[in-house]
Write a protein that holds these residues in place. Sequence first.
Motif, PDB file in Angstrom:
ATOM      1  N   PHE A 121       3.262  20.025   1.443  1.00  0.00           N
ATOM      2  CA  PHE A 121       4.284  19.231   0.756  1.00  0.00           C
ATOM      3  C   PHE A 121       3.966  17.769   1.002  1.00  0.00           C
ATOM      4  O   PHE A 121       3.728  17.363   2.138  1.00  0.00           O
ATOM      5  CB  PHE A 121       5.667  19.569   1.320  1.00  0.00           C
ATOM      6  N   TYR A 122       3.963  16.986  -0.067  1.00  0.00           N
ATOM      7  CA  TYR A 122       3.581  15.581  -0.004  1.00  0.00           C
ATOM      8  C   TYR A 122       4.766  14.721  -0.436  1.00  0.00           C
ATOM      9  O   TYR A 122       5.309  14.931  -1.529  1.00  0.00           O
ATOM     10  CB  TYR A 122       2.380  15.316  -0.912  1.00  0.00           C
ATOM     11  N   VAL A 123       5.168  13.763   0.390  1.00  0.00           N
ATOM     12  CA  VAL A 123       6.293  12.883   0.079  1.00  0.00           C
ATOM     13  C   VAL A 123       5.805  11.440   0.145  1.00  0.00           C
ATOM     14  O   VAL A 123       5.291  11.003   1.182  1.00  0.00           O
ATOM     15  CB  VAL A 123       7.469  13.095   1.055  1.00  0.00           C
ATOM     16  N   THR A 124       5.982  10.712  -0.942  1.00  0.00           N
ATOM     17  CA  THR A 124       5.529   9.325  -0.971  1.00  0.00           C
ATOM     18  C   THR A 124       6.588   8.399  -0.385  1.00  0.00           C
ATOM     19  O   THR A 124       7.734   8.798  -0.155  1.00  0.00           O
ATOM     20  CB  THR A 124       5.220   8.864  -2.410  1.00  0.00           C
ATOM     21  N   MET A 143       0.843  -1.194   0.000  1.00  0.00           N
ATOM     22  CA  MET A 143       0.000   0.000   0.000  1.00  0.00           C
ATOM     23  C   MET A 143       0.879   1.245   0.000  1.00  0.00           C
ATOM     24  O   MET A 143       1.850   1.335   0.744  1.00  0.00           O
ATOM     25  CB  MET A 143      -0.901   0.001   1.244  1.00  0.00           C
ATOM     26  N   ALA A 144       0.553   2.184  -0.834  1.00  0.00           N
ATOM     27  CA  ALA A 144       1.308   3.435  -0.903  1.00  0.00           C
ATOM     28  C   ALA A 144       1.087   4.247   0.367  1.00  0.00           C
ATOM     29  O   ALA A 144       0.057   4.128   1.044  1.00  0.00           O
ATOM     30  CB  ALA A 144       0.877   4.234  -2.121  1.00  0.00           C
ATOM     31  N   HIS A 145       2.075   5.069   0.684  1.00  0.00           N
ATOM     32  CA  HIS A 145       1.993   5.919   1.870  1.00  0.00           C
ATOM     33  C   HIS A 145       2.448   7.332   1.522  1.00  0.00           C
ATOM     34  O   HIS A 145       3.364   7.520   0.725  1.00  0.00           O
ATOM     35  CB  HIS A 145       2.852   5.363   3.002  1.00  0.00           C
ATOM     36  N   ILE A 146       1.811   8.312   2.159  1.00  0.00           N
ATOM     37  CA  ILE A 146       2.140   9.717   1.936  1.00  0.00           C
ATOM     38  C   ILE A 146       2.429  10.382   3.266  1.00  0.00           C
ATOM     39  O   ILE A 146       1.612  10.306   4.200  1.00  0.00           O
ATOM     40  CB  ILE A 146       0.967  10.464   1.251  1.00  0.00           C
ATOM     41  N   ASP A 147       3.570  11.016   3.384  1.00  0.00           N
ATOM     42  CA  ASP A 147       3.859  11.882   4.524  1.00  0.00           C
ATOM     43  C   ASP A 147       3.462  13.290   4.116  1.00  0.00           C
ATOM     44  O   ASP A 147       3.967  13.828   3.111  1.00  0.00           O
ATOM     45  CB  ASP A 147       5.342  11.828   4.895  1.00  0.00           C
ATOM     46  N   TYR A 148       2.550  13.876   4.877  1.00  0.00           N
ATOM     47  CA  TYR A 148       1.969  15.175   4.546  1.00  0.00           C
ATOM     48  C   TYR A 148       2.531  16.222   5.495  1.00  0.00           C
ATOM     49  O   TYR A 148       2.164  16.275   6.667  1.00  0.00           O
ATOM     50  CB  TYR A 148       0.442  15.079   4.650  1.00  0.00           C
ATOM     51  N   SER A 196      -2.165   5.386   2.524  1.00  0.00           N
ATOM     52  CA  SER A 196      -2.290   5.904   3.890  1.00  0.00           C
ATOM     53  C   SER A 196      -1.570   7.246   3.985  1.00  0.00           C
ATOM     54  O   SER A 196      -0.734   7.588   3.140  1.00  0.00           O
ATOM     55  CB  SER A 196      -1.698   4.908   4.881  1.00  0.00           C
ATOM     56  N   ILE A 197      -1.910   8.015   5.021  1.00  0.00           N
ATOM     57  CA  ILE A 197      -1.338   9.352   5.208  1.00  0.00           C
ATOM     58  C   ILE A 197      -0.862   9.499   6.644  1.00  0.00           C
ATOM     59  O   ILE A 197      -1.570   9.124   7.581  1.00  0.00           O
ATOM     60  CB  ILE A 197      -2.387  10.459   4.937  1.00  0.00           C
ATOM     61  N   THR A 198       0.324  10.067   6.812  1.00  0.00           N
ATOM     62  CA  THR A 198       0.779  10.509   8.122  1.00  0.00           C
ATOM     63  C   THR A 198       0.841  12.036   8.085  1.00  0.00           C
ATOM     64  O   THR A 198       1.492  12.611   7.202  1.00  0.00           O
ATOM     65  CB  THR A 198       2.163   9.936   8.484  1.00  0.00           C
TER      66      THR A 198
END
Length: 199
Positions: free
Chosen positions: A173-176, A1-6, A32-34
């Motif tokens: 800013f979004y980092v995968t 599952m992909a993840h994004i640090d926001y 998912s998002i953190t």
Amino acid sequence: MAHIDYFFSTLSPYAYLAGTRLEEAAAKHGASITYKPLDVVALFARTGGTPPKDRHPSRMELRAQELTRQSKKLGMPFNLKPAFWPTNGAPASYAIIAAQNAGGGDLGILAHAILRAVWAEEKDIAQDEVVRAALTEAGFDPSLADSGLLSGAETYAANLEEAASRGVFGAPFYVTDTDERFWGQDRIEDLELHLAGKI
């Protein structure tokens, strides 16, 4: 599952204009998002940026035009000169961190409620009752506004350090999880295309 640090600031007009489009894109693609709120002015100092108050007038004039255009394009109410900006964004950031740790509500709605309070509702997010109302709206226990303040402060500071070390220099800013980086609410469409494997 992909993840994004926001990475975002609770005072950023561009994070406000993102609305809940990040959450919609993540849900569509099973990502998912953190949430990583941080002090974006401190980040500017670390990464070669300039706080709005110190920018050249021509940059500030374009910023005003662009924010107004984007808000109209998105159909979002927006006050270019809100009554309570700048203010202390840390308490609201600590509440987001506490809510993320506690679970049980909707972090996207919480972040947007706090940003909406600044940019559309003329509310001071440094005030406890404003943060509590946002927590309640998002389905969290409003007492989270008063809990975990020390750990919240530590995480808030750690988010800044992490952002600076990972190539983040603005908000939102979004980092995968594959280190693809997207800067700005106007890049959410590109983020979604990346999640879909198209770019």
